[in-house]
Design an enzyme around this catalytic site. Sequence first.
Site, PDB file in Angstrom:
ATOM      1  N   CYS A   1      29.266  39.564 -24.317  1.00 54.42           N
ATOM      2  CA  CYS A   1      28.983  38.202 -24.765  1.00 54.42           C
ATOM      3  C   CYS A   1      30.203  37.320 -24.498  1.00 54.42           C
ATOM      4  CB  CYS A   1      28.652  38.205 -26.254  1.00 54.42           C
ATOM      5  SG  CYS A   1      28.499  36.526 -26.903  1.00 54.42           S
TER       6      CYS A   1
ATOM      7  N   CYS B   1      31.475  36.271 -28.336  1.00 52.77           N
ATOM      8  CA  CYS B   1      31.986  37.230 -29.330  1.00 52.77           C
ATOM      9  C   CYS B   1      32.355  38.575 -28.700  1.00 52.77           C
ATOM     10  CB  CYS B   1      30.974  37.424 -30.448  1.00 52.77           C
ATOM     11  SG  CYS B   1      29.529  38.376 -29.933  1.00 52.77           S
TER      12      CYS B   1
ATOM     13  N   GLU C   1       0.847  -1.199   0.000  1.00 55.28           N
ATOM     14  CA  GLU C   1       0.000   0.000   0.000  1.00 55.28           C
ATOM     15  C   GLU C   1       0.877   1.241   0.000  1.00 55.28           C
ATOM     16  OE1 GLU C   1      -1.578  -1.528   3.548  1.00 55.28           O
ATOM     17  OE2 GLU C   1      -0.588  -0.071   4.848  1.00 55.28           O
TER      18      GLU C   1
ATOM     19  N   LYS D   1       2.906   4.548   0.974  1.00 58.08           N
ATOM     20  CA  LYS D   1       3.514   5.066   2.190  1.00 58.08           C
ATOM     21  C   LYS D   1       3.200   6.556   2.213  1.00 58.08           C
ATOM     22  CE  LYS D   1       7.789   5.062   4.829  1.00 58.08           C
ATOM     23  NZ  LYS D   1       7.834   6.476   5.191  1.00 58.08           N
TER      24      LYS D   1
ATOM     25  N   TYR E   1      -3.944   2.595   8.601  1.00 56.92           N
ATOM     26  CA  TYR E   1      -3.308   1.458   7.939  1.00 56.92           C
ATOM     27  C   TYR E   1      -2.849   0.364   8.890  1.00 56.92           C
ATOM     28  CZ  TYR E   1       0.623   4.530   9.036  1.00 56.92           C
ATOM     29  OH  TYR E   1       1.481   5.360   9.673  1.00 56.92           O
TER      30      TYR E   1
ATOM     31  N   ASP F   1       2.860  10.353   3.087  1.00 58.23           N
ATOM     32  CA  ASP F   1       3.859  11.274   3.601  1.00 58.23           C
ATOM     33  C   ASP F   1       3.168  12.433   4.324  1.00 58.23           C
ATOM     34  OD1 ASP F   1       6.387  12.083   4.081  1.00 58.23           O
ATOM     35  OD2 ASP F   1       6.816  12.787   2.057  1.00 58.23           O
TER      36      ASP F   1
ATOM     37  N   CYS G   1      27.346  36.379 -34.201  1.00 55.57           N
ATOM     38  CA  CYS G   1      28.010  35.732 -33.063  1.00 55.57           C
ATOM     39  C   CYS G   1      28.067  34.224 -33.311  1.00 55.57           C
ATOM     40  CB  CYS G   1      27.250  36.046 -31.777  1.00 55.57           C
ATOM     41  SG  CYS G   1      27.806  35.080 -30.360  1.00 55.57           S
TER      42      CYS G   1
ATOM     43  N   CYS H   1      22.938  39.033 -26.499  1.00 54.09           N
ATOM     44  CA  CYS H   1      23.999  39.390 -27.435  1.00 54.09           C
ATOM     45  C   CYS H   1      23.281  39.783 -28.718  1.00 54.09           C
ATOM     46  CB  CYS H   1      24.912  38.184 -27.676  1.00 54.09           C
ATOM     47  SG  CYS H   1      26.031  38.408 -29.067  1.00 54.09           S
TER      48      CYS H   1
ATOM     49  N   LYS I   1      11.210   2.651  -0.848  1.00 52.67           N
ATOM     50  CA  LYS I   1      11.274   4.106  -1.068  1.00 52.67           C
ATOM     51  C   LYS I   1      11.428   4.412  -2.547  1.00 52.67           C
ATOM     52  CE  LYS I   1      12.278   6.656   2.174  1.00 52.67           C
ATOM     53  NZ  LYS I   1      11.904   7.327   3.387  1.00 52.67           N
TER      54      LYS I   1
END
Length: 722
Positions: free
Chosen positions: A455, A458, A143, A145, A256, A147, A478, A473, A361
């Site tokens: 830049c 360039c 089932e 888990k 549970y 949290d 470039c 830029c 997990k």
Amino acid sequence: MYSAEAQRNLYELSKKLLSSAAPSLFSIDDDPVARAYDLASVIRYHEWRYALLNDPVISDFEYDQLYKQLEALELEHPELVNPDSPTQRVSADLTADFNTVAHLTPMLSLDNSYDAEDLRDFDEAVKKLCGLPKDADVAYCAEPKFDGGTIALVYENDRLTRAATRGNGEMGDEITANMRTLRSIPLQADFSQYGIAKAELRGEAIIRKDVFEKINARREAEGETVFANPRNAATGSLRMKDPREAAARGLEAFLYQLGYAVDAEGNSVLDRFPTHDDSIQLLGTLGFKTPVLEAAPGSPLPERKVCGNIEEVIAFCSAWQDYRDNYPYEIDGMVIKVNSIALQGRCGYTSHHPRWAIAFKFRARQATTQLRDVEFQVGKTGAVTPVAKLEPVQLAGVTVSNVSLHNEEFIKSKDIRIGDQVLVERAGDVIPYIVKSLAELRTGTEQEIVYPRQCPVCHTDLVKPEDEAVWRCVNAECEAQVVQRMIFHTSKHAMDIEGMGESTIIRFYKMGWLHSIADLYRLDFDKIAQLEGFGEKSAANMKAALEVAKKNPIYRLLHSLSVHHLGQKGSKLLAAELDHVLDLRNWDLERYQEIKDVGPVLAKNVYNFFHNEKNIELLQTMEDLGVNLRQTEEDKKPASAAEGPLAGLSILFTGTLSTMAREAAEKMAAEAGASLSSGVSKNLNILVVGEKAGSKLKKAQALGTVEILTEGEFLARIQQEA
Ligand code: IVH
């Protein structure tokens, strides 16, 4: 819990009680004792439908009417007030005072497992402890888990007498007043019918993910701190000082485990329920919310499953790992329990955990790692993006070493520095991102991230347009931009040239073979065939892919030009209006206004592109090299039909369609003028539901503004004349 007949009777009784709300309280039954009893019974029934089945049969308003009637009656006859009355969930004069209490049996932790091998080891250990042969099959119950915050509920003589947090496992905080406010926790339950005089149940108080988001949105609006996750919101809510506030938090309790059960003589009766499954079924029958054997909300998977052996457990856990993001509750894994209580007894306990259970997990979605450096990358339109170079870290099954830091503002607001330990998260399919830097772990050697003003490729001065968050830029020549534009040109959404990926383009560029996208169409395939890692075959495949691309519809070509803001949709809108791509040379800005959905910014960008001689030359060269610039049949189809039975409506499909594939249905919808939505929101007009529709359907129903169609209704609809 309630038989069909009992449900019918309670429903009818509710309606009778509702219709007699006014003017005289006692129009049905003059006996206030009987009436209070009736009201309490129907209210309990509706709480069960609402909190456990998620399927109320009366409106919230009607529920409130019943509740108010009972309140009024109790006010008039205080002697009728019984502590288990639904009106007594919150008693305003009682503040939660958090005495420490001892659990009836210790609340242990769980051992952890992370993969199939761990689970097989667990299974082997169980068989050894039980004295079973290696090839025996042990049945397990698996089932989610949950949290949230762990709770223990004590019932004595069918009444909830105490609720506590897990605490240190031996002792917890008493939170009875707060837990009484949860409609999913019955204040009374028929344990005595099963010979149980006193019981302790274990479970988890949790907050649904969508409720959590609402709580945070409200807190943010009110300037309060937001909760980091649903778990923190839940555990925080368990200990609210004022039970009325706890009640407002939307907590739910999943039970549970039946941890302790004795008869009137104080003898344990746990062995009357031979399997874990039996005891969970019992709790369900008594009106508790438990993980059920039926499909989980919106899922093809059962919420809980009795598995015949460990391989079934492994398959079930792996399926849940993929489904986890769709489940309305936050879960961090699965719990696997030996189903037989007799076998559980043979396994026993360590001081830390039962040997008959294990947590599986899920792969971690968060991890901390070091930010080693920041690189500034120049994109195809010149946007300069900071990218964090991380010490590689495993996150939900993939190695993460680069994450975008978006822009200067992002770095400043999170105070991220080079050398910092950072918390990285990857949820679902979302691209990994930095949640925060861990300032408390700094050693003093961390360095501020200095944003370049030139830049990095360039060295042209960067420009930050007023309405944008990024620095750009502006040098179209470039090198970085040129290469990125070539990479984009060949990509799936643009010209879709197979076998011409990023590394190949960079390689050819470095060899001096590519200067602009036009050069892609004059590559020397004899030379390519000679290159290491290529050969006749792959050179021939590349040539063929380029030949196919030359015939592409012009919307693909337009999109592939990397004009800022010109995406696939805009490209299609333009392509539908053009005989030839270079017609755009003659368009003035007004001409763009005639196309719905083409805004002034896009118009200006396209206009500028086609009023730059270099770009025109580029396209003419491409045409000379055989690239198609003329409108094709495919281009003539408008991107979103302005006409059609679904014109202007947004649509979404959910669940499994029975007569057609999802893609086919979407195509039909688009041809009928609808635009496809990615999710359920206020902006959605139509939701088409197939079989096993889940959370999307619920959400749409909750919104109340979405038209919900079956597959058949959808088909009928698109066949209508517009
Ligand atoms: S059974 C004696 N089942 O996980 C073992 N625990 O790491 C009893 N948890 O704080 C635990 N969902 O509260 C069990 N379906 C579930 C669970 C569950 C969440 C929590 C539990 C404990 C933690 C153990």
